[in-house]
Motif scaffolding. Structure first.
Motif, short mmCIF file in Angstrom:
data_model
loop_
_atom_site.label_atom_id
_atom_site.label_comp_id
_atom_site.label_asym_id
_atom_site.label_seq_id
_atom_site.Cartn_x
_atom_site.Cartn_y
_atom_site.Cartn_z
N GLY A 162 0.82 -1.21 0.00
CA GLY A 162 0.00 0.00 0.00
C GLY A 162 0.85 1.26 0.00
N VAL A 163 0.22 2.39 -0.24
CA VAL A 163 0.95 3.67 -0.26
C VAL A 163 1.49 3.95 1.13
N PRO A 164 2.80 4.09 1.29
CA PRO A 164 3.40 4.30 2.61
C PRO A 164 2.81 5.52 3.33
N GLY A 165 2.48 5.33 4.60
CA GLY A 165 2.00 6.43 5.42
C GLY A 165 0.54 6.76 5.25
N VAL A 166 -0.16 6.08 4.33
CA VAL A 166 -1.58 6.36 4.11
C VAL A 166 -2.41 5.34 4.87
N THR A 167 -3.37 5.83 5.66
CA THR A 167 -4.25 4.97 6.45
C THR A 167 -5.70 5.27 6.07
N SER A 168 -6.60 4.41 6.55
CA SER A 168 -8.01 4.61 6.22
C SER A 168 -8.89 4.14 7.38
N SER A 169 -9.92 4.94 7.68
CA SER A 169 -10.89 4.60 8.72
C SER A 169 -12.14 5.43 8.49
N THR A 170 -13.13 5.26 9.36
CA THR A 170 -14.27 6.17 9.37
C THR A 170 -13.98 7.31 10.34
N ARG A 171 -14.63 8.45 10.12
CA ARG A 171 -14.32 9.66 10.88
C ARG A 171 -14.97 9.65 12.26
N ALA A 172 -14.23 10.16 13.27
CA ALA A 172 -14.75 10.32 14.64
C ALA A 172 -15.38 9.02 15.12
N SER A 173 -14.66 7.92 14.97
CA SER A 173 -15.21 6.59 15.23
C SER A 173 -14.23 5.75 16.03
N THR A 174 -14.68 4.55 16.41
CA THR A 174 -13.80 3.60 17.08
C THR A 174 -12.62 3.24 16.20
N MET A 175 -12.86 3.11 14.88
CA MET A 175 -11.77 2.78 13.97
C MET A 175 -10.72 3.89 13.94
N ASP A 176 -11.18 5.12 14.06
CA ASP A 176 -10.28 6.27 14.14
C ASP A 176 -9.37 6.15 15.36
N LEU A 177 -9.97 5.80 16.51
CA LEU A 177 -9.19 5.61 17.73
C LEU A 177 -8.19 4.47 17.57
N CYS A 178 -8.65 3.40 16.94
CA CYS A 178 -7.81 2.21 16.79
C CYS A 178 -6.57 2.52 15.93
#
Length: 337
Positions: A162-178
């Motif tokens: 994957g593109v180095p340094g790029v992450t993905s999650s949903t906004r203001a969510s548990t996935m964001d915290l994780c």
């Protein structure tokens, strides 16, 4: 922060009101986007428009002026599409048997939209991320957290191509915290975070190599395992002690809130003792195969109450400063602790 929350926060800091052009300029949003947000907040009863001569101002609404909300015979519960909540089948039975109310399940692709609909009165209860609920409580005081839910059932995955340094999650969510915890605990670097509206879009971002690190929940986590992506940690291992919690409108009668909280806690405890009879009911309402719901059960820990101090630590360790610990403690109903 979600654009709607940013607009509302700005207006609450300017209670005499602002022009839409002023809002757009202050937040760096387009005028068309601000107009769209204002219409949505107006429908939710959070703002109103007033005229001062030739100038139209957007003014925040004092929700304390509303009367208490009563629970109807049809209770609309918003949830995020996931394997997380099969215990609501027991909750539905208790609502029907004890107070004669039917539970209607409304499925959302993310917790932000579900929580906004609670604030706007389009649903009566919501199971959405605790961090989302706490954020909107700090902005609107329009909800109270009245029950726990499940911890676990989510993981961080890595794609070396994957593109180095790029992450993905949903906004203001548990996935964001994780994701935030993964950087701190596991030493990953981040340059860009891609926020998605749906879990399936997070999955696509790692499958297509657009992101190197993502956080997803069940049954999507099982899909990534089966596709061979490396699971670097579960969110529970990273200290995420709460995922989604149950929230109700703060203008609901105290006795109604208390009764719902007690029924909900009983539902989780009943389900945890014997989950099998309730899986088919849940599967039919969320559109997830019963086998997938069943397989995910072992990844969850069911907690009927909210560990407030644990939640405070969880947010602090993830670098979340809004809401403050004091506000989070206020948001959680005493009977839910």
């Amino acid at each position: 922060m979600d654009s709607r929350a940013r607009v509302l926060n700005l207006l609450r800091s300017n209670p005499r009101g602002l022009r839409q052009a002023d809002i757009a300029r202050a937040l760096g949003l387009s005028r068309s986007r601000v107009s769209e947000i204002v219409r949505e907040l107006e429908r939710a009863g959070l703002v109103r428009r007033v005229r001062e001569g030739s100038i139209e101002l957007v003014v925040p609404v004092d929700r304390g002026a509303r009367g208490p909300r009563e629970l109807s015979r049809q209770v609309r519960l918003g949830i995020v599409w996931s394997s997380e909540y099969p215990f609501i089948a027991v909750f539905a039975k208790l609502l029907r048997d004890r107070i004669g109310a039917d539970l209607q399940v409304v499925v959302y692709s993310n917790g932000l939209d579900a929580t906004w609909d609670l604030i706007g009165g389009r649903i009566d209860l919501v199971l959405s991320p605790l961090v989302t609920q706490a954020l909107f409580y700090s902005l609107t005081s329009a909800l109270r957290i009245i029950g726990g839910g499940a911890a676990g059932g989510a993981s961080v995955f890595y794609n070396p191509r994957g593109v180095p340094g790029v992450t993905s999650s949903t906004r203001a969510s548990t996935m964001d915290l994780c994701i935030s915890r993964a950087f701190k605990e596991l030493g990953y670097g981040e340059s860009v975070r891609l926020y998605q509206a749906r879990g399936s879009d997070i999955v696509h971002s790692i499958e297509l190599g657009r992101a190197q690190l993502v956080a997803v929940w069940e049954p999507l986590a099982t899909r990534l395992r089966m596709e061979g992506f490396r699971e670097v940690a579960t969110c529970l291992e990273l200290g995420i002690v709460h995922c989604c919690t149950l929230a109700a409108p703060s203008d609901m009668e105290w006795e109604e809130l208390k009764r719902l909280a007690m029924l909900y806690q009983e539902a989780i405890n009943t389900f945890a003792r014997n989950p099998e009879p309730w899986i088919e009911w849940y599967s039919a309402r969320v559109g997830i195969e019963a086998s997938a719901v069943r397989k995910a059960l072992s990844s969850y820990v069911y907690v009927p109450y909210v560990d407030v101090e644990g939640a405070v630590k969880m947010l602090r360790d993830a670098g979340v400063s809004v809401p403050s610990p004091t506000v989070l403690r206020e948001a959680v109903l005493e009977v839910a602790r």
